[in-house]
Enzyme design. Structure first.
Site, PDB file in Angstrom:
ATOM      1  N   GLY A  68      32.079 -42.531 -45.072  1.00 60.95           N
ATOM      2  CA  GLY A  68      31.697 -43.017 -43.763  1.00 60.95           C
ATOM      3  C   GLY A  68      32.693 -42.608 -42.690  1.00 60.95           C
ATOM      4  N   CYS A  69      32.262 -42.711 -41.441  1.00 64.88           N
ATOM      5  CA  CYS A  69      33.086 -42.252 -40.317  1.00 64.88           C
ATOM      6  C   CYS A  69      34.308 -43.144 -40.094  1.00 64.88           C
ATOM      7  CB  CYS A  69      32.239 -42.143 -39.057  1.00 64.88           C
ATOM      8  SG  CYS A  69      31.262 -43.633 -38.683  1.00 64.88           S
ATOM      9  N   TYR A  70      34.065 -44.454 -39.895  1.00 66.02           N
ATOM     10  CA  TYR A  70      35.187 -45.376 -39.767  1.00 66.02           C
ATOM     11  C   TYR A  70      36.101 -45.271 -40.986  1.00 66.02           C
ATOM     12  CZ  TYR A  70      33.142 -48.355 -35.980  1.00 66.02           C
ATOM     13  OH  TYR A  70      32.645 -48.878 -34.811  1.00 66.02           O
ATOM     14  N   ALA A  71      35.475 -45.172 -42.166  1.00 59.00           N
ATOM     15  CA  ALA A  71      36.236 -45.201 -43.414  1.00 59.00           C
ATOM     16  C   ALA A  71      37.123 -43.977 -43.577  1.00 59.00           C
ATOM     17  CB  ALA A  71      35.287 -45.322 -44.601  1.00 59.00           C
ATOM     18  N   THR A  72      36.645 -42.817 -43.147  1.00 63.87           N
ATOM     19  CA  THR A  72      37.453 -41.604 -43.255  1.00 63.87           C
ATOM     20  C   THR A  72      38.733 -41.727 -42.442  1.00 63.87           C
ATOM     21  OG1 THR A  72      35.567 -40.141 -43.677  1.00 63.87           O
ATOM     22  CG2 THR A  72      37.525 -39.133 -42.726  1.00 63.87           C
TER      23      THR A  72
END
Length: 254
Positions: free
Chosen positions: A63-67
């Protein structure tokens, strides 16, 4: 696959039923990021083994936030005070709020506004924590710009263990040679990452009590947070150069 969460399985099952050994699936949804069967590989090349990704037939795109949160926290894991939890304050442009009409992607509601949502148990909180093997608190927000994410991350560390300069050196050493991760002396700005293909990490402020580090990370949620990372995974799985088709275009300040 770039489908909404919860709808990919029938398509995966059909591809599996053909039993073509040349087939490779890269899934951008969250459906297989928590796979426990061993069939899926988590595709974050800067933190996960690239050979494993290259040999995988099913790759779950992070995921974007997670990356951004993972690459910003990972270098300091060994310095975190026992039992303490990093805290991530994330703000995304409204392109990250999906296409289904809602207040989170209504530009009239967002004008001069900031909307917090999923205050607890967001799927990316679970993703960050499970991948880092470190519990992390995460609170997402959506703002009035279109694309790009800014994280302000508080990381509790063992008192007196690191100076700001030492922390910056740890990050520079950890990500040396990584085309899509840039280390900046200053806190990066979201307007500089919008439309760019990497992650910028900076700030590295240590409080006066010397037991907390504040780091800022920016990422374009549509690019390194999704499509750029997918292309990395496709390139690795198909034997191409990892950065084929990905411009080296990150702009930083400081």
């Amino acid at each position: 696959m770039a489908l909404p969460n919860g709808v990919c399985k029938p398509f995966v099952d059909i591809i599996d039923s053909v039993n073509n050994p040349k087939s490779t699936i890269v899934d951008l949804s969250a459906d297989y990021r928590f796979d426990t069967t061993g069939q899926w590989t988590y595709g974050l090349p800067e933190l996960n083994d690239r050979t494993t990704i290259a040999n995988a037939k099913k790759i779950s795109n992070p995921g974007c936030y997670a990356t951004a949160a993972q690459v910003a926290i990972a270098p300091l894991l060994e310095y975190i005070e026992g039992g303490a939890k990093p805290s991530v304050f994330g703000v995304s442009g409204y392109s990250g709020a999906g296409t289904k009409p809602s207040p989170k992607n209504d530009i009239n509601v967002l004008s001069n506004n900031l909307i917090p949502y999923s205050l607890t148990d967001h799927v990316h909180e679970r993703e960050i924590s499970s991948q880092l093997k470190q519990q992390v608190d995460f609170t997402p927000h959506v703002a009035q710009w279109f694309q790009g994410i800014s994280h302000t991350i508080n990381i509790p560390i063992k008192k007196g263990s690191l100076t700001s300069r030492e922390i910056r050196n740890i990050y520079q050493d950890r990500y040396q040679g990584e085309q899509l991760i840039t280390i900046s002396g200053e806190a990066p700005l979201v307007k500089d990452i919008s439309g760019k293909h990497g992650v910028v990490i900076g700030g590295f402020a240590v409080n006066s009590n010397e037991d907390r580090v504040v780091i800022v990370a920016t990422i374009d949620n549509l690019l390194k947070g999704a499509a750029t990372q997918c292309l990395q995974n496709i390139n690795l799985s198909q034997g191409f150069g990892e950065y084929e088709g990905i411009p080296d275009d990150t702009v930083i300040r400081g």
